[in-house]
Scaffold this motif. Structure first.
Motif, PDB file in Angstrom:
ATOM      1  N   ASP A  59       0.582  -1.061  -0.072  1.00 59.66           N
ATOM      2  CA  ASP A  59      -0.161   0.301  -0.183  1.00 59.66           C
ATOM      3  C   ASP A  59       0.622   1.178  -0.402  1.00 59.66           C
ATOM      4  O   ASP A  59       0.596   2.259   0.340  1.00 59.66           O
ATOM      5  CB  ASP A  59      -0.674   0.238   1.500  1.00 59.66           C
ATOM      6  N   SER A  60       2.071   1.284  -0.144  1.00 61.85           N
ATOM      7  CA  SER A  60       3.141   2.530  -0.903  1.00 61.85           C
ATOM      8  C   SER A  60       2.912   3.164   0.288  1.00 61.85           C
ATOM      9  O   SER A  60       2.819   4.368   0.470  1.00 61.85           O
ATOM     10  CB  SER A  60       2.781   3.260  -1.765  1.00 61.85           C
ATOM     11  N   GLY A 102       2.533  13.273   6.071  1.00 63.66           N
ATOM     12  CA  GLY A 102       3.268  12.015   7.247  1.00 63.66           C
ATOM     13  C   GLY A 102       3.834  12.095   7.746  1.00 63.66           C
ATOM     14  O   GLY A 102       4.771  12.162   6.936  1.00 63.66           O
ATOM     15  N   VAL A 128      -6.122  10.833  15.037  1.00 58.78           N
ATOM     16  CA  VAL A 128      -6.020  12.678  14.244  1.00 58.78           C
ATOM     17  C   VAL A 128      -6.267  13.301  13.661  1.00 58.78           C
ATOM     18  O   VAL A 128      -6.254  13.606  13.001  1.00 58.78           O
ATOM     19  CB  VAL A 128      -4.333  12.096  13.628  1.00 58.78           C
ATOM     20  N   PRO A 129      -7.323  14.157  14.523  1.00 60.31           N
ATOM     21  CA  PRO A 129      -7.531  15.091  13.640  1.00 60.31           C
ATOM     22  C   PRO A 129      -7.504  16.318  12.783  1.00 60.31           C
ATOM     23  O   PRO A 129      -6.262  16.326  13.427  1.00 60.31           O
ATOM     24  CB  PRO A 129      -8.365  15.847  15.398  1.00 60.31           C
ATOM     25  N   GLY A 130      -8.278  16.176  11.680  1.00 55.40           N
ATOM     26  CA  GLY A 130      -7.241  17.008  10.724  1.00 55.40           C
ATOM     27  C   GLY A 130      -6.366  16.130   9.630  1.00 55.40           C
ATOM     28  O   GLY A 130      -5.472  16.663   8.528  1.00 55.40           O
ATOM     29  N   SER A 131      -6.048  14.727  10.210  1.00 53.63           N
ATOM     30  CA  SER A 131      -5.333  13.325   9.461  1.00 53.63           C
ATOM     31  C   SER A 131      -5.989  14.012   7.700  1.00 53.63           C
ATOM     32  O   SER A 131      -7.180  13.535   7.657  1.00 53.63           O
ATOM     33  CB  SER A 131      -5.542  11.883   9.257  1.00 53.63           C
ATOM     34  N   ILE A 132      -5.247  13.721   7.010  1.00 53.67           N
ATOM     35  CA  ILE A 132      -5.259  13.432   5.274  1.00 53.67           C
ATOM     36  C   ILE A 132      -5.313  12.068   4.918  1.00 53.67           C
ATOM     37  O   ILE A 132      -4.940  11.732   4.316  1.00 53.67           O
ATOM     38  CB  ILE A 132      -5.083  15.096   4.459  1.00 53.67           C
ATOM     39  N   MET A 133      -4.840  11.114   5.514  1.00 56.31           N
ATOM     40  CA  MET A 133      -4.545   9.848   5.496  1.00 56.31           C
ATOM     41  C   MET A 133      -5.162   9.109   4.908  1.00 56.31           C
ATOM     42  O   MET A 133      -6.212   9.496   5.749  1.00 56.31           O
ATOM     43  CB  MET A 133      -3.831   8.931   6.490  1.00 56.31           C
ATOM     44  N   PRO A 134      -5.224   8.291   3.851  1.00 56.91           N
ATOM     45  CA  PRO A 134      -6.841   7.848   3.499  1.00 56.91           C
ATOM     46  C   PRO A 134      -6.352   6.243   5.041  1.00 56.91           C
ATOM     47  O   PRO A 134      -5.498   6.231   5.845  1.00 56.91           O
ATOM     48  CB  PRO A 134      -6.413   6.825   1.940  1.00 56.91           C
ATOM     49  N   ALA A 135      -8.311   5.933   5.064  1.00 54.08           N
ATOM     50  CA  ALA A 135      -8.705   4.985   5.633  1.00 54.08           C
ATOM     51  C   ALA A 135      -8.072   3.381   5.318  1.00 54.08           C
ATOM     52  O   ALA A 135      -8.254   3.707   4.128  1.00 54.08           O
ATOM     53  CB  ALA A 135      -9.815   4.509   6.423  1.00 54.08           C
ATOM     54  N   TYR A 136      -7.751   2.845   5.344  1.00 53.90           N
ATOM     55  CA  TYR A 136      -7.754   1.578   5.045  1.00 53.90           C
ATOM     56  C   TYR A 136      -8.238   0.423   5.374  1.00 53.90           C
ATOM     57  O   TYR A 136      -7.907  -0.973   6.292  1.00 53.90           O
ATOM     58  CB  TYR A 136      -6.081   1.442   5.022  1.00 53.90           C
ATOM     59  N   PRO A 137      -9.257  -0.108   5.591  1.00 52.47           N
ATOM     60  CA  PRO A 137     -10.735  -0.888   5.934  1.00 52.47           C
ATOM     61  C   PRO A 137     -10.377  -2.254   4.983  1.00 52.47           C
ATOM     62  O   PRO A 137     -10.374  -3.728   6.121  1.00 52.47           O
ATOM     63  CB  PRO A 137     -11.370  -0.074   5.745  1.00 52.47           C
ATOM     64  N   HIS A 138      -9.607  -2.555   3.967  1.00 55.81           N
ATOM     65  CA  HIS A 138      -9.348  -3.643   3.401  1.00 55.81           C
ATOM     66  C   HIS A 138      -8.803  -4.310   4.318  1.00 55.81           C
ATOM     67  O   HIS A 138      -8.188  -5.631   3.636  1.00 55.81           O
ATOM     68  CB  HIS A 138      -9.313  -3.509   2.601  1.00 55.81           C
TER      69      HIS A 138
ATOM     70  N   PRO B  42      -9.135  14.730   1.590  1.00 56.33           N
ATOM     71  CA  PRO B  42      -8.847  13.793   1.244  1.00 56.33           C
ATOM     72  C   PRO B  42     -10.134  12.544   1.870  1.00 56.33           C
ATOM     73  O   PRO B  42      -9.905  11.371   1.511  1.00 56.33           O
ATOM     74  CB  PRO B  42      -8.696  13.255   3.669  1.00 56.33           C
ATOM     75  N   ASN B  45     -10.306   9.605  -0.814  1.00 54.78           N
ATOM     76  CA  ASN B  45      -9.602   8.446  -0.623  1.00 54.78           C
ATOM     77  C   ASN B  45     -10.718   7.580  -1.349  1.00 54.78           C
ATOM     78  O   ASN B  45      -9.865   6.548  -1.734  1.00 54.78           O
ATOM     79  CB  ASN B  45      -8.502   7.641   0.368  1.00 54.78           C
ATOM     80  N   ASN B  46     -11.131   7.056  -0.588  1.00 59.68           N
ATOM     81  CA  ASN B  46     -12.218   5.801  -0.870  1.00 59.68           C
ATOM     82  C   ASN B  46     -13.257   4.984  -1.365  1.00 59.68           C
ATOM     83  O   ASN B  46     -14.229   4.905  -1.108  1.00 59.68           O
ATOM     84  CB  ASN B  46     -12.289   5.572   0.903  1.00 59.68           C
ATOM     85  N   ARG B  56      -2.234   3.519  -3.652  1.00 55.28           N
ATOM     86  CA  ARG B  56      -1.589   2.536  -4.614  1.00 55.28           C
ATOM     87  C   ARG B  56      -1.999   3.538  -6.340  1.00 55.28           C
ATOM     88  O   ARG B  56      -1.701   2.953  -6.946  1.00 55.28           O
ATOM     89  CB  ARG B  56      -3.330   2.115  -4.803  1.00 55.28           C
ATOM     90  N   PHE B 435       2.795  17.752  14.639  1.00 49.23           N
ATOM     91  CA  PHE B 435       3.118  17.412  13.105  1.00 49.23           C
ATOM     92  C   PHE B 435       1.880  17.395  12.048  1.00 49.23           C
ATOM     93  O   PHE B 435       2.100  17.805  11.250  1.00 49.23           O
ATOM     94  CB  PHE B 435       3.142  15.351  13.079  1.00 49.23           C
ATOM     95  N   ILE B 436       0.527  16.869  13.061  1.00 51.68           N
ATOM     96  CA  ILE B 436      -0.963  17.207  11.589  1.00 51.68           C
ATOM     97  C   ILE B 436      -0.502  19.103  11.405  1.00 51.68           C
ATOM     98  O   ILE B 436      -1.240  19.690  11.258  1.00 51.68           O
ATOM     99  CB  ILE B 436      -1.424  17.001  12.956  1.00 51.68           C
ATOM    100  N   THR B 440      -2.613  20.273   8.323  1.00 51.64           N
ATOM    101  CA  THR B 440      -3.562  21.280   8.026  1.00 51.64           C
ATOM    102  C   THR B 440      -3.125  22.619   7.453  1.00 51.64           C
ATOM    103  O   THR B 440      -3.969  23.062   6.456  1.00 51.64           O
ATOM    104  CB  THR B 440      -4.509  21.043   9.294  1.00 51.64           C
TER     105      THR B 440
END
Lengths: 227, 489
Positions: A59-60, A102, A128-138, B42, B45-46, B56, B435-436, B440
């Motif tokens: 997942d890079s 990140g 982490v409120p404000g995070s721009i990371m995707p969720a990885y439910p898979h 963001p 993304n899903n 990906r 970091f966050i 933002t």
């Protein structure tokens, strides 16, 4: 000289090759000759950790997270001790990354827990409120590829003499046991069980109890090993 | 063939690669715009499960643009320029014709397989070398075919002296072959372990610091020999052809060529400043990156001076505008890179958005503009038709220029902001920002970047449409134009 070359494609190509290869020879060879030695306490990855590392690569994660703490006070304050060459000797490939969208993860095992990672991968904003990371439910449903991880461990043991099944500190104990296929997979599943005990997702717990290891469990094993 | 008779060049392979350039350009840049929007918003993304996440799509974008779009462009121009500067037609050699067609088919299949495997998450994780070993072998195969095509055409040439562009194509071929082979040394685990696990999985031949060293020796020079050297080959052919002017200085072109080859490979070390590779290599990488300004600007100045006394063409000929903009961005990028390689600047710039900003002013401004200009120049000669629309070309030019400017200015600001915030201390000696906070704060810049990227993409669609209309319904030319490509009103 150049007129002569421009009419002789063969010699032209040879000259180009010499010009281009020159820097590579001088830069790359000396460091290869001087084999990197592991820092004290650095151990090869277990099969479960390798499987997790492969999830990290699949997942890079390295596209957004570095694993290289630079020798600046601002970085050692934030992430911990700066990185040493000998800490990477069992990293094939290296995962330093080139961009920090990140934070750095080289010592993430020191300050994040299994529980934190579980929440973070399912819904980054929950921790982490404000995070721009995707969720990885898979990662909670995909099953980790322990077979390939075992094959990888066996390959580096055979080809590069990575010290599996060896006593590294001279204390009479084997540090990282690989063994044969059956025992290696069994050990990996035991480790997975220990991690799943600290998790709360029921589906993951059920899968591990049934002898399957979801990707998230392997990934957490790997992240916890980064210290 | 008798002396004085016209050579009938065969453009079938050049046309095929032109099609591939446009197709992979659309795919690669569309994914790029999606990625830019994902960073700003963001939740995007899903939308497509695990296959639509930033992680990906990112390798797909870089591979799509570098090895889909740019390489196709390089091959398309080679199969056009090669015949012309060597004064032979592919038609004259059924063998080379077969090689060229095989080259295209194998290349196309490899890129399609790359798309599939990267979507599935099959990657080695090394940047710009993500493909797993079976695909690496395919890459080597068609790279060799390209080599046969280059040296084969050279072998049957009628023009005794190799034109400057051919030097650059040869250099690209040799250097990439060397870099790619060394960096992609892998051990397939399936075979060593006696048939356990996935057959496509492999492990790198090098470990840790050494792996990083080889990777950036490769990674930086993939930029050199895919994004720089072959594009210089293009401008050395197409700018003089389009403007009807001779290359300004032959001596300068020799100096710039050999200088570039000698210095470029040293510069890879600048990706590893403050890492765990030996200090002398970091310093060498830094110093040589600054020295690299000389040969880079040598070529660029040579191109700009080629227009000496003919600058009014900027107003009359849209293609000249494309090429001069490309050369200017080449100068910008090759001064920006060395600045980032200076240790104290690198301490702030490394790991930040300034780096993708730098890559994109180079690629969008220099590479894509030059490739588009080259294809525009080739189209009337390959299809025997006028370019479909001049106003569309002009609109595209300004739209894309605006896009690039929005892109790199926002990323400069974002990168420097980020770098300064990471190292900010308060009067008690503690870090000011978590970091966050540094993530933002970038939202506005990410939004501007995404909009810039979108403008650029729209421009690329205009280019694609213009090329399509040129090939199918442009006004037919009765004879091949000498210079300035004919454009319908």
């Amino acid at each position: 000289m150049f007129h002569w070359l421009e009419q002789r494609p063969f010699f032209f190509a040879v000259f180009v090759f010499i010009f281009v290869a020159f820097a590579g020879i001088i830069e790359v060879i000396p460091d290869f000759a001087k084999q990197s030695r592991p820092t004290v306490g650095t151990k090869p990855y277990t099969v479960l950790e390798l499987a997790g590392r492969n999830v990290y690569i699949k997942d890079s994660c390295n596209a957004c997270h570095s694993q290289l703490i630079r020798p600046f006070k601002s970085e050692t304050d934030r992430y911990g001790m700066y990185s040493l060459s000998g800490e990477y000797v069992y990293d094939r490939p290296f995962l330093w990354g080139s961009k920090r969208t990140g934070p750095d993860l080289h010592r993430v095992g020191n300050y994040r827990s299994t529980d934190w990672h579980e929440n973070h991968m399912l819904d980054p904003k929950s921790v982490v409120p404000g995070s721009i990371m995707p969720a990885y439910p898979h990662m909670f449903t995909n099953i980790a590829d322990l077979d390939s991880a075992y094959a990888e461990a066996l390959t580096v043991k055979k080809v590069f003499n990575t010290p599996y099944d060896e006593d590294l500190n001279g204390d009479g104990k084997i540090d990282v046991k690989l063994g044969d296929y059956d025992s290696a997979i069994a050990t990996a599943k035991e480790q997975a069980q220990a991690i799943a005990n600290n998790m709360k997702n029921q589906k993951v717990k059920d899968a591990v109890a049934n002898g399957q290891v979801p990707e998230i469990v392997a990934l957490i094993a790997y992240l916890n090993s980064l210290k | 063939m008798q002396n004085g008779a016209r050579i009938e060049y065969d453009y079938s392979v050049a046309k095929a690669f032109t099609f591939a350039t446009i197709l992979f350009g659309i795919i690669g840049m569309t994914i790029g715009v999606i990625l830019a929007f994902q960073l700003a918003f963001p939740s995007l993304n899903n939308l497509a499960g695990e296959y639509g996440t930033f992680s990906r799509l990112r390798p797909l974008h870089t591979n799509g643009v570098a090895f889909g779009f740019t390489l196709s462009g390089i091959f398309a121009t080679w199969y056009y320029v090669g015949q012309r500067v060597l004064k032979v037609s592919l038609k004259e050699s059924p063998f080379l014709m077969t090689i060229a067609k095989l080259h295209f088919v194998l290349y196309f299949v490899t890129i399609l397989l790359a798309v599939v495997t990267l979507f599935m998450g099959i990657t080695t994780s090394k940047e710009y070398a993500e493909l797993e070993w079976p695909l690496d072998i395919l890459v080597v195969l068609w790279w060799v075919l390209w080599g046969i095509s280059i040296f084969g055409l050279i072998g049957i040439r009628r023009e005794r002296t190799l034109y400057i562009s051919v030097w650059y194509y040869i250099a690209a071929f040799i250097a990439i072959a060397m870099l790619y082979l060394f960096n992609n040394m892998e051990v397939p685990t399936y075979f060593v372990s006696g048939g356990i696990g996935s057959w496509i999985h492999s492990v790198s031949m090098y470990s840790g610091t050494n792996d990083a060293l080889v990777q950036w020796w490769y990674g930086h020079n993939a930029v050199a020999f895919v994004f720089t050297v072959p594009i210089i080959a293009m401008i050395y052919y197409f700018l003089p052809k389009e403007s009807g002017q001779n290359v300004y200085s032959y001596k300068l072109s020799i100096l710039a060529f050999w200088g570039l080859l000698f210095v470029y490979l040293w510069a890879g070390g600048h990706h590893l400043i403050y890492s765990t590779v030996p200090d002398w290599m970091q310093t060498m990488g830094s110093v040589m990156s600054v020295v690299l300004i000389l040969p880079s600007w040598g070529s660029a100045i040579n191109m700009l001076l080629t227009m000496k006394g003919e600058w009014q063409q900027l107003q009359t000929n849209t293609l000249i505008k494309f090429m001069i903009l490309a050369s200017t961005f080449y100068m910008l990028s090759t001064i920006e890179g060395p600045i980032q390689s200076i240790k104290s600047v690198n301490a702030i710039a490394h790991f930040t958005d300034w780096i993708p900003g730098h890559v994109h002013d180079g690629v969008l401004g220099w590479v894509v503009f030059m490739v588009m200009a080259a294809l525009y120049h080739m189209a009337p000669r390959m299809y025997g038709r006028e370019i479909y629309s001049k106003s569309l070309m002009d609109t595209q030019f300004w739209l894309q220029t605006t896009g690039i400017v929005l892109y790199f200015t926002s990323m400069w600001i974002a990168g420097i902001t980020q770098g300064m915030m990471w190292r900010a201390y308060d009067e008690y000696g503690s870090l000011v920002y978590s970091f966050i906070d540094t993530v933002t704060v970038l939202h506005p810049y990410y939004t501007i970047r995404a909009v810039g990227g979108l403008l650029y993409l729209i421009g690329f669609f205009m280019f694609s449409y213009n090329m399509y209309k040129t090939a199918t319904s442009g006004r037919i030319l009765d004879k091949e134009p000498v210079n300035a490509s004919p454009v319908a009103a």
